[in-house]
Design an enzyme around this catalytic site. Structure first.
Site, PDB file in Angstrom:
ATOM      1  N   SER A  24      68.124  83.721  27.094  1.00  0.00           N
ATOM      2  CA  SER A  24      67.720  83.756  28.502  1.00  0.00           C
ATOM      3  C   SER A  24      66.954  82.498  28.930  1.00  0.00           C
ATOM      4  O   SER A  24      66.054  82.030  28.226  1.00  0.00           O
ATOM      5  CB  SER A  24      66.832  84.973  28.752  1.00  0.00           C
ATOM      6  OG  SER A  24      66.367  84.949  30.085  1.00  0.00           O
ATOM      7  N   LEU A  25      67.305  82.001  30.107  1.00  0.00           N
ATOM      8  CA  LEU A  25      66.588  80.863  30.690  1.00  0.00           C
ATOM      9  C   LEU A  25      65.432  81.330  31.575  1.00  0.00           C
ATOM     10  O   LEU A  25      64.680  80.506  32.093  1.00  0.00           O
ATOM     11  CB  LEU A  25      67.553  80.013  31.539  1.00  0.00           C
ATOM     12  CG  LEU A  25      68.686  79.309  30.787  1.00  0.00           C
ATOM     13  CD1 LEU A  25      69.631  78.639  31.769  1.00  0.00           C
ATOM     14  CD2 LEU A  25      68.118  78.284  29.816  1.00  0.00           C
ATOM     15  N   THR A  71      67.864  92.667  31.701  1.00  0.00           N
ATOM     16  CA  THR A  71      69.222  92.137  31.685  1.00  0.00           C
ATOM     17  C   THR A  71      70.101  93.019  30.807  1.00  0.00           C
ATOM     18  O   THR A  71      69.716  94.137  30.442  1.00  0.00           O
ATOM     19  CB  THR A  71      69.219  90.638  31.304  1.00  0.00           C
ATOM     20  OG1 THR A  71      70.529  90.117  31.502  1.00  0.00           O
ATOM     21  CG2 THR A  71      68.788  90.410  29.863  1.00  0.00           C
ATOM     22  N   LYS A  75      70.251  97.567  32.583  1.00  0.00           N
ATOM     23  CA  LYS A  75      69.908  97.699  34.009  1.00  0.00           C
ATOM     24  C   LYS A  75      70.028  99.125  34.534  1.00  0.00           C
ATOM     25  O   LYS A  75      69.252  99.535  35.399  1.00  0.00           O
ATOM     26  CB  LYS A  75      70.769  96.749  34.842  1.00  0.00           C
ATOM     27  CG  LYS A  75      70.376  95.298  34.624  1.00  0.00           C
ATOM     28  CD  LYS A  75      71.229  94.337  35.395  1.00  0.00           C
ATOM     29  CE  LYS A  75      70.806  92.904  35.055  1.00  0.00           C
ATOM     30  NZ  LYS A  75      71.601  91.901  35.721  1.00  0.00           N
ATOM     31  N   ASN A  96      67.082  95.257  38.099  1.00  0.00           N
ATOM     32  CA  ASN A  96      66.859  94.043  37.296  1.00  0.00           C
ATOM     33  C   ASN A  96      65.414  93.567  37.390  1.00  0.00           C
ATOM     34  O   ASN A  96      65.028  92.635  36.695  1.00  0.00           O
ATOM     35  CB  ASN A  96      67.823  92.915  37.699  1.00  0.00           C
ATOM     36  CG  ASN A  96      67.345  92.134  38.907  1.00  0.00           C
ATOM     37  OD1 ASN A  96      66.654  92.692  39.773  1.00  0.00           O
ATOM     38  ND2 ASN A  96      67.700  90.867  38.985  1.00  0.00           N
ATOM     39  N   ASP A 111      69.816  90.856  41.974  1.00  0.00           N
ATOM     40  CA  ASP A 111      71.057  90.176  41.575  1.00  0.00           C
ATOM     41  C   ASP A 111      71.954  89.880  42.780  1.00  0.00           C
ATOM     42  O   ASP A 111      72.508  88.781  42.903  1.00  0.00           O
ATOM     43  CB  ASP A 111      71.851  91.035  40.581  1.00  0.00           C
ATOM     44  CG  ASP A 111      71.309  90.949  39.165  1.00  0.00           C
ATOM     45  OD1 ASP A 111      70.617  89.960  38.847  1.00  0.00           O
ATOM     46  OD2 ASP A 111      71.589  91.866  38.374  1.00  0.00           O
ATOM     47  N   GLY A 136      84.532  93.892  36.233  1.00  0.00           N
ATOM     48  CA  GLY A 136      83.366  94.465  35.571  1.00  0.00           C
ATOM     49  C   GLY A 136      82.716  95.541  36.419  1.00  0.00           C
ATOM     50  O   GLY A 136      82.836  95.541  37.652  1.00  0.00           O
ATOM     51  N   ALA A 137      82.056  96.486  35.742  1.00  0.00           N
ATOM     52  CA  ALA A 137      81.353  97.559  36.447  1.00  0.00           C
ATOM     53  C   ALA A 137      80.064  97.893  35.711  1.00  0.00           C
ATOM     54  O   ALA A 137      79.583  99.018  35.741  1.00  0.00           O
ATOM     55  CB  ALA A 137      82.248  98.790  36.559  1.00  0.00           C
ATOM     56  N   GLY A 138      79.495  96.900  35.032  1.00  0.00           N
ATOM     57  CA  GLY A 138      78.236  97.090  34.327  1.00  0.00           C
ATOM     58  C   GLY A 138      77.055  96.899  35.279  1.00  0.00           C
ATOM     59  O   GLY A 138      77.207  96.904  36.502  1.00  0.00           O
ATOM     60  N   GLY A 139      75.887  96.702  34.698  1.00  0.00           N
ATOM     61  CA  GLY A 139      74.666  96.609  35.503  1.00  0.00           C
ATOM     62  C   GLY A 139      74.692  95.512  36.535  1.00  0.00           C
ATOM     63  O   GLY A 139      74.238  95.706  37.677  1.00  0.00           O
TER      64      GLY A 139
HETATM   65  P1  NDP Z   1      76.571  95.168  31.022  1.00  0.00           P
HETATM   66  O1  NDP Z   1      76.460  95.267  29.542  1.00  0.00           O
HETATM   67  O2  NDP Z   1      75.847  96.146  31.867  1.00  0.00           O
HETATM   68  O3  NDP Z   1      78.138  95.247  31.442  1.00  0.00           O
HETATM   69  C1  NDP Z   1      79.092  94.468  30.755  1.00  0.00           C
HETATM   70  C2  NDP Z   1      80.396  94.489  31.521  1.00  0.00           C
HETATM   71  O4  NDP Z   1      81.329  93.613  30.842  1.00  0.00           O
HETATM   72  C3  NDP Z   1      81.058  95.862  31.590  1.00  0.00           C
HETATM   73  O5  NDP Z   1      81.799  95.956  32.782  1.00  0.00           O
HETATM   74  C4  NDP Z   1      81.972  95.813  30.356  1.00  0.00           C
HETATM   75  O6  NDP Z   1      83.052  96.707  30.423  1.00  0.00           O
HETATM   76  C5  NDP Z   1      82.458  94.389  30.441  1.00  0.00           C
HETATM   77  N1  NDP Z   1      82.943  93.879  29.149  1.00  0.00           N
HETATM   78  C6  NDP Z   1      82.211  93.638  28.037  1.00  0.00           C
HETATM   79  N2  NDP Z   1      82.989  93.144  27.053  1.00  0.00           N
HETATM   80  C7  NDP Z   1      84.249  93.082  27.559  1.00  0.00           C
HETATM   81  C8  NDP Z   1      85.502  92.664  27.030  1.00  0.00           C
HETATM   82  N3  NDP Z   1      85.614  92.197  25.765  1.00  0.00           N
HETATM   83  N4  NDP Z   1      86.592  92.715  27.839  1.00  0.00           N
HETATM   84  C9  NDP Z   1      86.491  93.167  29.104  1.00  0.00           C
HETATM   85  N5  NDP Z   1      85.334  93.591  29.670  1.00  0.00           N
HETATM   86  C10 NDP Z   1      84.222  93.555  28.907  1.00  0.00           C
HETATM   87  O7  NDP Z   1      76.153  93.678  31.372  1.00  0.00           O
HETATM   88  P2  NDP Z   1      75.683  93.091  32.791  1.00  0.00           P
HETATM   89  O8  NDP Z   1      76.549  93.678  33.844  1.00  0.00           O
HETATM   90  O9  NDP Z   1      74.225  93.204  32.949  1.00  0.00           O
HETATM   91  O10 NDP Z   1      76.021  91.524  32.626  1.00  0.00           O
HETATM   92  C11 NDP Z   1      77.355  91.023  32.666  1.00  0.00           C
HETATM   93  C12 NDP Z   1      77.333  89.502  32.513  1.00  0.00           C
HETATM   94  O11 NDP Z   1      76.804  88.885  33.687  1.00  0.00           O
HETATM   95  C13 NDP Z   1      76.461  89.052  31.343  1.00  0.00           C
HETATM   96  O12 NDP Z   1      77.166  88.113  30.546  1.00  0.00           O
HETATM   97  C14 NDP Z   1      75.238  88.451  32.001  1.00  0.00           C
HETATM   98  O13 NDP Z   1      74.678  87.384  31.273  1.00  0.00           O
HETATM   99  C15 NDP Z   1      75.782  87.955  33.335  1.00  0.00           C
HETATM  100  N6  NDP Z   1      74.739  87.977  34.373  1.00  0.00           N
HETATM  101  C16 NDP Z   1      74.334  86.810  34.986  1.00  0.00           C
HETATM  102  C17 NDP Z   1      73.372  86.835  35.976  1.00  0.00           C
HETATM  103  C18 NDP Z   1      72.954  85.589  36.669  1.00  0.00           C
HETATM  104  O14 NDP Z   1      71.914  85.576  37.305  1.00  0.00           O
HETATM  105  N7  NDP Z   1      73.740  84.539  36.629  1.00  0.00           N
HETATM  106  C19 NDP Z   1      72.704  88.092  36.378  1.00  0.00           C
HETATM  107  C20 NDP Z   1      73.232  89.245  35.705  1.00  0.00           C
HETATM  108  C21 NDP Z   1      74.185  89.168  34.732  1.00  0.00           C
HETATM  109  P3  NDP Z   1      82.920  98.240  29.870  1.00  0.00           P
HETATM  110  O15 NDP Z   1      82.298  99.021  30.986  1.00  0.00           O
HETATM  111  O16 NDP Z   1      84.327  98.628  29.582  1.00  0.00           O
HETATM  112  O17 NDP Z   1      82.051  98.189  28.645  1.00  0.00           O
END
Ligand code: NDP
Length: 290
Positions: A24-25, A71, A75, A96, A111, A136-139
């Protein structure tokens, strides 16, 4: 001197929690904001798995923690343990930024505003009327999705490796006219998105290539990766190969979301431009290093 800054740091203790988080930066960014505004603070990284997160946060409070960023992959867990949350955190179902308030955590989400400020402010890009694809549908996808709708995208198609999470996010957005989930193959068949946002962490698993169909994009497409540094290379390489007009990594968003968190904690807004410029120089050196 070092002695003075350590002493003062005990009064203003902040951190970013994640797994992994050592990359992390944020500590550098918050330290730079603090120097700029004459605010003495201590901001560290704290490694915590989802299981260990609640206890790690309690220990942080005991040690004088006043606020934290959260992060991946914490989240949604952070949202669940807040006593109160902002409206934008509720729309995201993800937090976040944690703010210590009367012995309890209040959760917010910067975010989305961070991404939109970078794209529309720093880069003067217009998001209105764009058909958008969110990967993507993560945090973090949960954080940016409502902000993209607020910024005026005409449609928001969400795809995710685990399809149910894309469905849940589309439902949570409560905008059935504009926000939909799709299977990867169906999203590829539709194609020609004017905005594609990569909010997956796929390239952090060591994946070196993004294998999306080129018909997703065209020569007017804006491609945005939330990742930065080496983690942004695979998606941005795909976007360039797909002939996207604008290709943007997540470094600007990172600085903007940090500034919005900083303002929530300290009540003043830092100037992001010099901090962004410094990190961009370092990032260019990193990306071209070998
Ligand atoms: P999460 O762990 O909450 O979600 C990860 C997401 O990536 C999910 O949708 C997951 O899918 C998907 N994923 C993981 N591995 C794979 C793969 N091999 N193939 C396909 N899909 C995959 O993480 P975050 O949402 O918090 O973060 C996502 C990215 O965004 C990170 O790399 C983070 O560093 C970056 N980020 C940058 C920010 C910025 O300020 N620039 C702020 C926030 C995040 P599944 O649901 O199927 O597991």
């Amino acid at each position: 001197t070092l002695g003075v800054s350590i002493k003062e740091s005990c009064m203003n203790h902040y951190a970013v929690f994640g797994h992994p988080v050592s990359h992390s930066l944020s500590p550098r960014i918050h330290a730079a904001f603090g120097r700029q505004l004459g605010i003495s603070l201590d901001y560290t990284t704290i490694e915590a798995t989802p299981d260990a997160f609640p206890q790690a946060l309690d220990a942080f409070v005991t040690a004088g923690g006043k606020g934290a960023n959260v992060t991946l992959p914490l989240k949604e867990a952070a949202f669940a343990l807040c006593a109160s949350t902002s409206e934008r955190a509720q729309r995201a179902g993800a937090v976040n930024t944690l703010i210590r308030n009367d012995g309890q955590w209040r959760g917010d989400n910067t975010d989305g505003i961070g991404l939109v400020r970078d794209l529309t402010g720093r880069l003067s890009l217009d998001l209105r009327g764009r058909r958008a694809l969110l990967l993507g549908a993560g945090g973090s996808a949960r954080g940016v999705a409502p902000a993209l709708l607020d910024a005026g995208v005409s449609e928001l198609i969400i795809v995710n490796r685990t399809a149910e999470r894309a469905d849940a996010l589309a439902d949570a957005l409560g905008d059935p006219q504009r926000a939909h989930s799709r299977y990867w193959d169906d999203a590829g068949a539709e194609g020609d998105y004017a905005l594609i946002v990569n909010a997956t962490s796929a390239s952090r698993d060591g994946t070196t290539e993004f294998t999306l169909p080129f018909q997703l994009a065209n020569s007017r497409t804006l491609a945005v990766d939330l990742n930065y540094g080496e983690a942004a290379i695979p998606f941005l390489a795909w976007a360039r190969a797909a002939n996207c007009r604008d290709v943007v990594d997540g470094l600007g968003m990172l600085v903007e979301q940090a500034a919005a968190s900083f303002e929530l904690w300290h009540g003043v807004r830092p100037d992001t431009a010099p901090v962004y410029a410094t990190l961009r120089d370092k990032d260019a050196a990193l990306v071209t290093a070998d």
